[in-house]
Design a protein around this motif. Structure first.
Motif, PDB file in Angstrom:
ATOM      1  N   MET A   1       0.853  -1.208   0.000  1.00 52.59           N
ATOM      2  CA  MET A   1       0.000   0.000   0.000  1.00 52.59           C
ATOM      3  C   MET A   1       0.876   1.241   0.000  1.00 52.59           C
ATOM      4  SD  MET A   1      -3.213   0.877   0.115  1.00 52.59           S
ATOM      5  CE  MET A   1      -3.995   2.472   0.167  1.00 52.59           C
ATOM      6  N   THR A   2       0.687   2.070  -1.001  1.00 51.83           N
ATOM      7  CA  THR A   2       1.480   3.304  -1.068  1.00 51.83           C
ATOM      8  C   THR A   2       0.926   4.346  -0.100  1.00 51.83           C
ATOM      9  OG1 THR A   2       0.098   4.004  -2.880  1.00 51.83           O
ATOM     10  CG2 THR A   2       2.217   3.045  -3.458  1.00 51.83           C
ATOM     11  N   ARG A   3       1.763   5.328   0.187  1.00 47.43           N
ATOM     12  CA  ARG A   3       1.363   6.417   1.074  1.00 47.43           C
ATOM     13  C   ARG A   3       0.315   7.298   0.370  1.00 47.43           C
ATOM     14  NH1 ARG A   3       4.114  11.113   3.078  1.00 47.43           N
ATOM     15  NH2 ARG A   3       5.300  11.164   1.149  1.00 47.43           N
ATOM     16  N   ASN A   4      -0.592   7.851   1.174  1.00 46.44           N
ATOM     17  CA  ASN A   4      -1.545   8.790   0.600  1.00 46.44           C
ATOM     18  C   ASN A   4      -0.948  10.187   0.602  1.00 46.44           C
ATOM     19  OD1 ASN A   4      -3.608   7.030   0.021  1.00 46.44           O
ATOM     20  ND2 ASN A   4      -4.434   7.158   2.087  1.00 46.44           N
ATOM     21  N   ILE A   5      -0.992  10.826  -0.555  1.00 48.82           N
ATOM     22  CA  ILE A   5      -0.401  12.146  -0.663  1.00 48.82           C
ATOM     23  C   ILE A   5      -1.457  13.223  -0.393  1.00 48.82           C
ATOM     24  CG2 ILE A   5      -0.681  12.536  -3.159  1.00 48.82           C
ATOM     25  CD1 ILE A   5       2.559  12.967  -1.231  1.00 48.82           C
ATOM     26  N   VAL A   6      -2.699  12.907  -0.731  1.00 54.26           N
ATOM     27  CA  VAL A   6      -3.803  13.816  -0.420  1.00 54.26           C
ATOM     28  C   VAL A   6      -4.860  13.037   0.348  1.00 54.26           C
ATOM     29  CG1 VAL A   6      -5.665  15.252  -1.349  1.00 54.26           C
ATOM     30  CG2 VAL A   6      -3.440  15.253  -2.464  1.00 54.26           C
ATOM     31  N   GLU A   7      -5.319  13.611   1.456  1.00 52.01           N
ATOM     32  CA  GLU A   7      -6.426  13.006   2.198  1.00 52.01           C
ATOM     33  C   GLU A   7      -7.489  14.065   2.416  1.00 52.01           C
ATOM     34  OE1 GLU A   7      -4.509  10.013   5.322  1.00 52.01           O
ATOM     35  OE2 GLU A   7      -3.278  11.743   4.860  1.00 52.01           O
ATOM     36  N   ILE A   8      -8.671  13.811   1.876  1.00 48.35           N
ATOM     37  CA  ILE A   8      -9.786  14.739   2.050  1.00 48.35           C
ATOM     38  C   ILE A   8     -10.759  14.052   2.992  1.00 48.35           C
ATOM     39  CG2 ILE A   8     -11.702  15.874   0.860  1.00 48.35           C
ATOM     40  CD1 ILE A   8      -9.829  15.881  -1.645  1.00 48.35           C
ATOM     41  N   GLU A   9     -11.015  14.698   4.126  1.00 48.87           N
ATOM     42  CA  GLU A   9     -11.814  14.032   5.160  1.00 48.87           C
ATOM     43  C   GLU A   9     -13.028  14.868   5.541  1.00 48.87           C
ATOM     44  OE1 GLU A   9      -8.936  13.378   8.207  1.00 48.87           O
ATOM     45  OE2 GLU A   9      -7.883  11.859   7.027  1.00 48.87           O
ATOM     46  N   GLY A  10     -14.193  14.351   5.257  1.00 47.78           N
ATOM     47  CA  GLY A  10     -15.449  14.979   5.674  1.00 47.78           C
ATOM     48  C   GLY A  10     -15.606  16.411   5.216  1.00 47.78           C
ATOM     49  N   VAL A  11     -15.186  16.679   3.987  1.00 48.19           N
ATOM     50  CA  VAL A  11     -15.172  18.065   3.517  1.00 48.19           C
ATOM     51  C   VAL A  11     -16.528  18.491   2.954  1.00 48.19           C
ATOM     52  CG1 VAL A  11     -14.348  19.518   1.625  1.00 48.19           C
ATOM     53  CG2 VAL A  11     -12.715  18.383   3.121  1.00 48.19           C
ATOM     54  N   SER A  12     -17.013  19.631   3.454  1.00 45.57           N
ATOM     55  CA  SER A  12     -18.181  20.279   2.870  1.00 45.57           C
ATOM     56  C   SER A  12     -17.803  21.695   2.498  1.00 45.57           C
ATOM     57  CB  SER A  12     -19.348  20.323   3.870  1.00 45.57           C
ATOM     58  OG  SER A  12     -19.720  19.014   4.221  1.00 45.57           O
ATOM     59  N   LYS A  13     -18.417  22.208   1.453  1.00 50.59           N
ATOM     60  CA  LYS A  13     -18.153  23.585   1.040  1.00 50.59           C
ATOM     61  C   LYS A  13     -19.468  24.261   0.691  1.00 50.59           C
ATOM     62  CE  LYS A  13     -15.984  27.251  -0.322  1.00 50.59           C
ATOM     63  NZ  LYS A  13     -15.279  28.100   0.649  1.00 50.59           N
ATOM     64  N   PHE A  14     -19.730  25.361   1.382  1.00 50.27           N
ATOM     65  CA  PHE A  14     -20.935  26.137   1.107  1.00 50.27           C
ATOM     66  C   PHE A  14     -20.563  27.456   0.456  1.00 50.27           C
ATOM     67  CE2 PHE A  14     -22.242  23.264   4.433  1.00 50.27           C
ATOM     68  CZ  PHE A  14     -23.526  22.910   4.061  1.00 50.27           C
ATOM     69  N   PHE A  15     -21.314  27.847  -0.559  1.00 47.10           N
ATOM     70  CA  PHE A  15     -21.243  29.212  -1.076  1.00 47.10           C
ATOM     71  C   PHE A  15     -22.563  29.855  -0.699  1.00 47.10           C
ATOM     72  CE2 PHE A  15     -18.366  26.965  -4.019  1.00 47.10           C
ATOM     73  CZ  PHE A  15     -17.218  27.703  -3.775  1.00 47.10           C
ATOM     74  N   GLY A  16     -22.560  30.671   0.358  1.00 42.59           N
ATOM     75  CA  GLY A  16     -23.823  31.174   0.885  1.00 42.59           C
ATOM     76  C   GLY A  16     -24.594  29.986   1.437  1.00 42.59           C
ATOM     77  N   SER A  17     -25.798  29.788   0.936  1.00 43.46           N
ATOM     78  CA  SER A  17     -26.573  28.649   1.419  1.00 43.46           C
ATOM     79  C   SER A  17     -26.474  27.465   0.457  1.00 43.46           C
ATOM     80  CB  SER A  17     -28.044  29.062   1.579  1.00 43.46           C
ATOM     81  OG  SER A  17     -28.550  29.452   0.318  1.00 43.46           O
ATOM     82  N   PHE A  18     -25.719  27.666  -0.650  1.00 38.65           N
ATOM     83  CA  PHE A  18     -25.597  26.599  -1.641  1.00 38.65           C
ATOM     84  C   PHE A  18     -24.489  25.630  -1.242  1.00 38.65           C
ATOM     85  CE2 PHE A  18     -23.340  25.098  -5.483  1.00 38.65           C
ATOM     86  CZ  PHE A  18     -24.332  24.268  -5.987  1.00 38.65           C
ATOM     87  N   ALA A  19     -24.855  24.355  -1.138  1.00 38.36           N
ATOM     88  CA  ALA A  19     -23.863  23.343  -0.767  1.00 38.36           C
ATOM     89  C   ALA A  19     -23.198  22.830  -2.035  1.00 38.36           C
ATOM     90  CB  ALA A  19     -24.538  22.205  -0.023  1.00 38.36           C
ATOM     91  N   ALA A  20     -21.965  23.293  -2.283  1.00 39.74           N
ATOM     92  CA  ALA A  20     -21.241  22.838  -3.481  1.00 39.74           C
ATOM     93  C   ALA A  20     -20.690  21.439  -3.254  1.00 39.74           C
ATOM     94  CB  ALA A  20     -20.117  23.809  -3.811  1.00 39.74           C
ATOM     95  N   LEU A  21     -20.280  21.147  -2.015  1.00 40.92           N
ATOM     96  CA  LEU A  21     -19.769  19.820  -1.672  1.00 40.92           C
ATOM     97  C   LEU A  21     -20.353  19.411  -0.328  1.00 40.92           C
ATOM     98  CD1 LEU A  21     -15.996  20.313  -2.541  1.00 40.92           C
ATOM     99  CD2 LEU A  21     -17.591  18.874  -3.800  1.00 40.92           C
ATOM    100  N   THR A  22     -20.717  18.138  -0.214  1.00 38.32           N
ATOM    101  CA  THR A  22     -21.289  17.653   1.034  1.00 38.32           C
ATOM    102  C   THR A  22     -20.543  16.420   1.497  1.00 38.32           C
ATOM    103  OG1 THR A  22     -23.419  18.421   0.185  1.00 38.32           O
ATOM    104  CG2 THR A  22     -23.468  17.080   2.179  1.00 38.32           C
ATOM    105  N   ASN A  23     -19.867  16.537   2.635  1.00 43.18           N
ATOM    106  CA  ASN A  23     -19.237  15.410   3.314  1.00 43.18           C
ATOM    107  C   ASN A  23     -18.446  14.502   2.369  1.00 43.18           C
ATOM    108  OD1 ASN A  23     -18.579  13.970   5.552  1.00 43.18           O
ATOM    109  ND2 ASN A  23     -20.460  12.735   5.547  1.00 43.18           N
ATOM    110  N   VAL A  24     -17.422  15.066   1.765  1.00 39.23           N
ATOM    111  CA  VAL A  24     -16.633  14.330   0.778  1.00 39.23           C
ATOM    112  C   VAL A  24     -15.402  13.698   1.430  1.00 39.23           C
ATOM    113  CG1 VAL A  24     -15.147  14.627  -1.240  1.00 39.23           C
ATOM    114  CG2 VAL A  24     -17.403  15.694  -1.183  1.00 39.23           C
ATOM    115  N   ASP A  25     -15.185  12.432   1.178  1.00 39.66           N
ATOM    116  CA  ASP A  25     -13.950  11.744   1.583  1.00 39.66           C
ATOM    117  C   ASP A  25     -13.257  11.236   0.332  1.00 39.66           C
ATOM    118  OD1 ASP A  25     -14.193  11.768   4.493  1.00 39.66           O
ATOM    119  OD2 ASP A  25     -15.954  10.514   4.138  1.00 39.66           O
ATOM    120  N   LEU A  26     -11.950  11.478   0.250  1.00 42.69           N
ATOM    121  CA  LEU A  26     -11.206  11.008  -0.915  1.00 42.69           C
ATOM    122  C   LEU A  26      -9.720  10.972  -0.571  1.00 42.69           C
ATOM    123  CD1 LEU A  26     -11.322  10.358  -4.044  1.00 42.69           C
ATOM    124  CD2 LEU A  26     -10.806  12.756  -4.412  1.00 42.69           C
ATOM    125  N   THR A  27      -9.047   9.934  -1.022  1.00 42.62           N
ATOM    126  CA  THR A  27      -7.594   9.908  -0.852  1.00 42.62           C
ATOM    127  C   THR A  27      -6.945   9.734  -2.213  1.00 42.62           C
ATOM    128  OG1 THR A  27      -7.621   7.515  -0.556  1.00 42.62           O
ATOM    129  CG2 THR A  27      -7.698   8.859   1.437  1.00 42.62           C
TER     130      THR A  27
END
Lengths: 356, 264
Positions: A1-27
């Motif tokens: 198993m190689t090392r993870n270079i990027v870890e995205i954990e539980g990421v949400s992004k709101f622009f005002g009230s607009f949810a552009a991203l909801t609870n994203v996990d990605l490595t």
């Protein structure tokens, strides 16, 4: 198993009230090519901009090389980006565009010339070193953009729909080039696209994005052959969708009763209850023709509506008791004619049952 | 055919007086009408020996230079703000820019005069420069808008992504890309300021700019020296345009040099 270079954990992004991203996990693993695939406006570009540092997540963490990157400005991150329309500097020539990052870092002249020339060689632009950007073609701009980013030896290269502005022919060529350059540099790629072909050809893993959520992460063949949702089945490639109910549940197998009275056996990846409403996905290339009177092999009888010959392959439209069905054949096989009665067969392993 | 004739007549109407003034500035006699009797530099030498006139030219030059420098600084700042503003902010900025242009110069002159005296500011070269800047900044913004709309914000992001700080991005990308437009607008501001008359006459106090000097001169007598002054002004303007053009042609090399000089 190689090392993870990027870890995205539980990421949400709101622009005002607009949810552009909801609870994203990605490595993203070292040297891995991960594609964010989805329709325009699904949030895949926003996710990339979060990694680049142009946006910060409303919730959750973005870790790069093991360190939390939230709040770190783009110039301090070990990532570089290839922009959608390249964003090359029009006031600089090819060499200076590629050298930009190194000059900012204050490297010595000889060192810069060395590294820039090597990178220009990798992207095969030696002859255009002194040209200005408005003297280059789209494909050449693409190479400059790649070189400009990769010369900084980023741990992750971000590519935002890098081929969208190119012609189909050049696009296919650039895909091959991208793979070659990826191997030559060893950087991890995070690649954003809405083009399923690009995603399938290039990726180690595909993350399918729908309305700000990652709905499935899988290797390309797995994503294509075993989609987990109706959206995934429809977004990647072509498919025939048949609505029905679960009639019987077996060991990783189910039987689906369709509205027009067919009973179709299929592989099942999920747990299903009897009588549950489902949709069957049958890829056009999973269907084969057999003689209509071959009762042993034949799973359904149909009438040919039309056929379209496309050289290497052919598509046949058939009517399956009121259901329109598309079958893909090799160009070398015999094409049934319109009006002909045919038998259809398939392998239950190639079928996918999806919850509705 | 008719169209060409119309265009020709309009051009004649526009250029005719220029040609005539330049021609008669070299006329040897006092007469301002044909027949043309011969060439002479008499009026130019008279101009050069008129200390008051030379003083006015020098003064106007100083005003125009100060105005164009201040205009470029403010214009750059306002342009950067425009690039970073949302649509509503942009509209407000644009409206604010139109107001000084749309106001009658007479009104602007009076209100500035009243304003300065209320604030107990002595009328001087600086009040003139302030008044001119008020007129040139909006003009420059209007001229710049078209260019700014073409500015791709992704270029600044790309610079940041490649490791440039905010200031580094400004110096290596934003300024070099805006430089040709900035220089052109600076020259425009200079030209606007150099021959501004109405507002200037309110706020100049005891100082005399070239247009004001010519005006007072003409109220006394009509002398061919005025033709020479006009010829000189024309030469300066054309000279500036040539400089602007040369800068535009050499845009790339200068931009390259700007981006690569290491100041940090």
């Amino acid at each position: 198993m190689t090392r993870n270079i990027v870890e995205i954990e539980g990421v949400s992004k709101f622009f005002g009230s607009f949810a552009a991203l909801t609870n994203v996990d990605l490595t993203i693993g070292e040297g891995e090519i991960v594609t964010l695939l989805g329709p325009s406006g699904c949030g895949k570009s926003t996710l990339m901009r979060l990694v680049a540092g142009f946006e910060d997540p409303t919730e959750g963490e973005v870790k790069i090389a093991g360190k939390v990157a939230n709040g770190t400005p783009p110039e301090k991150r070990p990532v570089n980006m290839v922009f959608q329309r390249y964003a090359l500097f029009p006031h600089l020539n090819v060499f200076e565009n590629v050298a930009f990052g190194l000059r900012v870092k204050g490297l010595g002249k000889a060192d810069i010339a060395d590294r820039v020339n090597r990178m220009i060689q990798i992207v095969q632009l030696e002859a255009l070193r002194d040209r200005f950007i408005d003297e280059l073609s789209g494909g050449q701009c693409q190479r400059v953009a790649l070189a400009r980013a990769l010369v900084n030896e980023p741990q992750v290269l971000l590519l935002d729909e890098p081929l969208a502005a190119l012609d189909l022919k050049i696009r296919q060529h650039m895909l091959v080039e991208l793979k070659r350059i990826h191997e030559a540099t060893g950087a991890a790629f995070l690649y954003v696209t809405h083009d399923q072909d690009e995603a399938l050809i290039l990726s180690d893993r595909i993350a399918l994005v729908e309305k700000g959520r990652i709905v499935q992460i899988d290797e390309p063949h797995q994503m294509y052959r075993r989609p987990r949702t109706l959206f995934a089945a429809k977004f990647l490639g072509e498919t025939n969708l048949v609505e029905g109910r679960i009639e019987a549940v077996g060991e990783s197998r189910v039987t689906v009763a369709t509205r027009n009275g067919l009973k179709i056996e299929s592989a099942a990846d999920d747990d299903f209850q009897t009588d549950e409403k489902v949709t069957l996905s049958i890829r056009p290339e999973a269907v084969r023709f057999v003689a209509a009177d071959d009762t042993a092999a034949c799973k359904a009888r149909a009438v040919v509506v039309s056929e379209a010959y496309m050289g290497s392959r052919a598509f046949v439209e058939v009517d399956l008791g009121g259901l329109s069905f598309r079958v893909q054949l090799l160009g070398t096989s015999r094409l049934p004619r319109a009006g002909e009665r045919v038998g259809l067969t398939w392998n239950p392993e190639d079928l996918v049952v999806l919850k509705r | 055919m008719l169209l060409r004739l119309v265009v020709f007549l309009i051009l004649l109407f526009l250029i005719g007086p220029v040609v005539i003034i330049v021609l008669f500035s070299f006329h040897e006699s006092q007469s301002l009408s044909f027949p043309f009797t011969g060439f002479s530099l008499r009026w130019y030498s008279e101009l050069l020996s008129n200390d008051q006139l030379l003083g006015a030219i020098w003064f106007s030059f100083k005003v125009a230079l100060l105005t164009s420098i201040i205009t470029m600084v403010i214009g750059t700042a306002a342009s950067l703000a425009w690039l970073r503003l949302e649509r509503r902010g942009r509209t407000i900025l644009e409206l604010a820019c139109i107001i000084p242009i749309a106001l009658p110069a007479l009104f602007l002159g009076v209100s500035l005069l009243v304003g300065f005296s209320q604030a107990r500011i002595q009328l001087s070269i600086w009040t003139i420069v302030i008044a001119h800047t008020l007129l040139t900044v909006p003009m420059v913004m209007v001229a710049m808008r078209a260019r700014l709309a073409l500015f791709d914000p992704a270029l600044e992001e790309a610079a940041r992504d490649l490791g440039a700080s905010t200031i580094g991005t400004f110096r290596r990308v934003t300024i070099p890309l805006m430089a040709p437009t900035l220089v052109a607008t600076g020259i425009l501001a200079f030209a606007l300021s150099f021959d501004e008359f109405i507002v200037t006459s309110f706020v100049s106090g005891t100082e005399t700019t070239l247009p004001m000097f010519i005006w007072s001169m003409m109220r006394r007598t009509v002398t061919p020296v005025i033709n020479a002054v006009s010829g000189l002004a024309l030469a300066i303007t054309v000279g500036l345009l040539v400089v602007a053009w040369l800068i535009a042609v050499r845009r790339r090399s200068t931009a390259n040099a700007l981006a690569n000089t290491d100041l940090d």
